[in-house]
Design an enzyme around this catalytic site. Structure first.
Site, short mmCIF file in Angstrom:
data_model
loop_
_atom_site.label_atom_id
_atom_site.label_comp_id
_atom_site.label_asym_id
_atom_site.label_seq_id
_atom_site.Cartn_x
_atom_site.Cartn_y
_atom_site.Cartn_z
N ASP A 16 -2.34 1.11 -0.86
CA ASP A 16 -3.45 0.25 -0.46
C ASP A 16 -4.57 1.05 0.20
OD1 ASP A 16 -4.81 -2.12 -0.17
OD2 ASP A 16 -3.80 -2.70 1.66
N HIS A 33 -10.27 4.45 -6.59
CA HIS A 33 -9.10 4.44 -7.46
C HIS A 33 -8.87 5.81 -8.10
CE1 HIS A 33 -8.63 0.18 -6.88
NE2 HIS A 33 -9.81 -0.08 -7.41
N TRP A 65 -5.80 -9.37 -11.34
CA TRP A 65 -6.71 -9.82 -12.40
C TRP A 65 -7.87 -10.62 -11.83
CZ3 TRP A 65 -6.27 -7.50 -16.86
CH2 TRP A 65 -5.02 -7.05 -17.29
N LEU A 127 12.79 13.55 -11.27
CA LEU A 127 12.33 12.40 -10.48
C LEU A 127 12.08 11.23 -11.43
CD1 LEU A 127 11.08 11.20 -7.75
CD2 LEU A 127 8.88 11.97 -8.66
N GLU A 196 14.07 -0.28 4.59
CA GLU A 196 13.28 -0.03 5.78
C GLU A 196 11.80 -0.15 5.41
OE1 GLU A 196 14.26 0.72 8.89
OE2 GLU A 196 16.40 0.70 8.44
#
Length: 221
Positions: A16, A33, A65, A127, A196
């Site tokens: 965020d 972004h 959206w 990963l 957590e």
């Protein structure tokens, strides 16, 4: 900063603050972004370095959206560019990609990019990177229940868990949210039951390995 003795197997992140990062610099939101993609690349490398097995990131929610059409269009173009530019490097780095979320409303270009990226990295094992795109936690539970009903199977805790969009990996041990908000915004509602939660004020484009280490120290404590 030394690594803590206890490192989570699976970290999930609500990335965020991209728009606010751009606004503070009088830049268009898409610039935030773009920097957010750079931050994600840093954190993917850091997770691999720390031997974290799974990283799940919230890239685009089903609620996104409703954002301005220009921003949504820019995000889609950014995603397509990232797929074409970054997947080969992720493959070389041993990252296994999964795109999690509803695909019905996505363009053929994006859907093909997802399929191609998943197929080309399927054998990697350094990963697991889950990119939640057009995803919502409520959608995830509904699609799992629908899948069971369609198969004529009983709906219970175990069968729902096996039908969730992230059934291929363990539930997250640690969920991080950047940007100062203290909520999970419909992210991994089922999977977060015992996670957590760690919230920080740092905007996502500024999140780096040092900030990740602080979150890992908080988890270990």
């Amino acid at each position: 900063m030394a690594l803590p003795a206890v490192v989570p197997r699976h970290i999930a992140i609500v990335m965020d603050g991209n728009g606010r990062w751009a606004s503070k610099r009088f830049l268009p939101r898409i610039a935030g972004h773009q920097q957010g993609v750079e931050a994600l690349k840093r954190i993917v490398r850091a997770c691999a370095k720390h031997k974290i097995a799974v990283l799940t990131v919230f890239a685009f929610s089903s609620e996104n959206w409703s954002r301005p059409a220009e921003e949504v269009s820019g995000l889609m173009e950014l995603l397509a560019m990232a797929l074409s530019k970054e997947v080969s490097q992720l493959k070389r780095d041993g990252v296994q990609l999964h795109f999690v979320g509803a695909r019905e409303t996505l363009s053929d270009r994006v859907k093909h990019g997802f399929d191609s990226a998943e197929a080309s990295t399927a054998e990697n094992n350094t990963l697991v990177l889950n990119v939640c795109f057009n995803y919502g936690g409520r959608w995830d539970m509904v699609q799992a229940a629908k899948r069971l009903v369609h198969a004529g199977l009983a709906i219970n805790e175990d069968s729902l868990a096996r039908s969730m969009a992230l059934a291929h990996c363990p539930d997250p041990d640690l969920i991080i949210r950047t940007g100062g908000e203290t909520r999970i915004s419909n992210f991994l509602l089922w999977q977060a039951a015992y996670s957590e939660l760690y919230f920080c004020d740092v905007l996502w484009p500024d999140f780096d390995e040092g900030e990740l280490d602080i979150a890992l120290q908080a988890y270990a404590s």
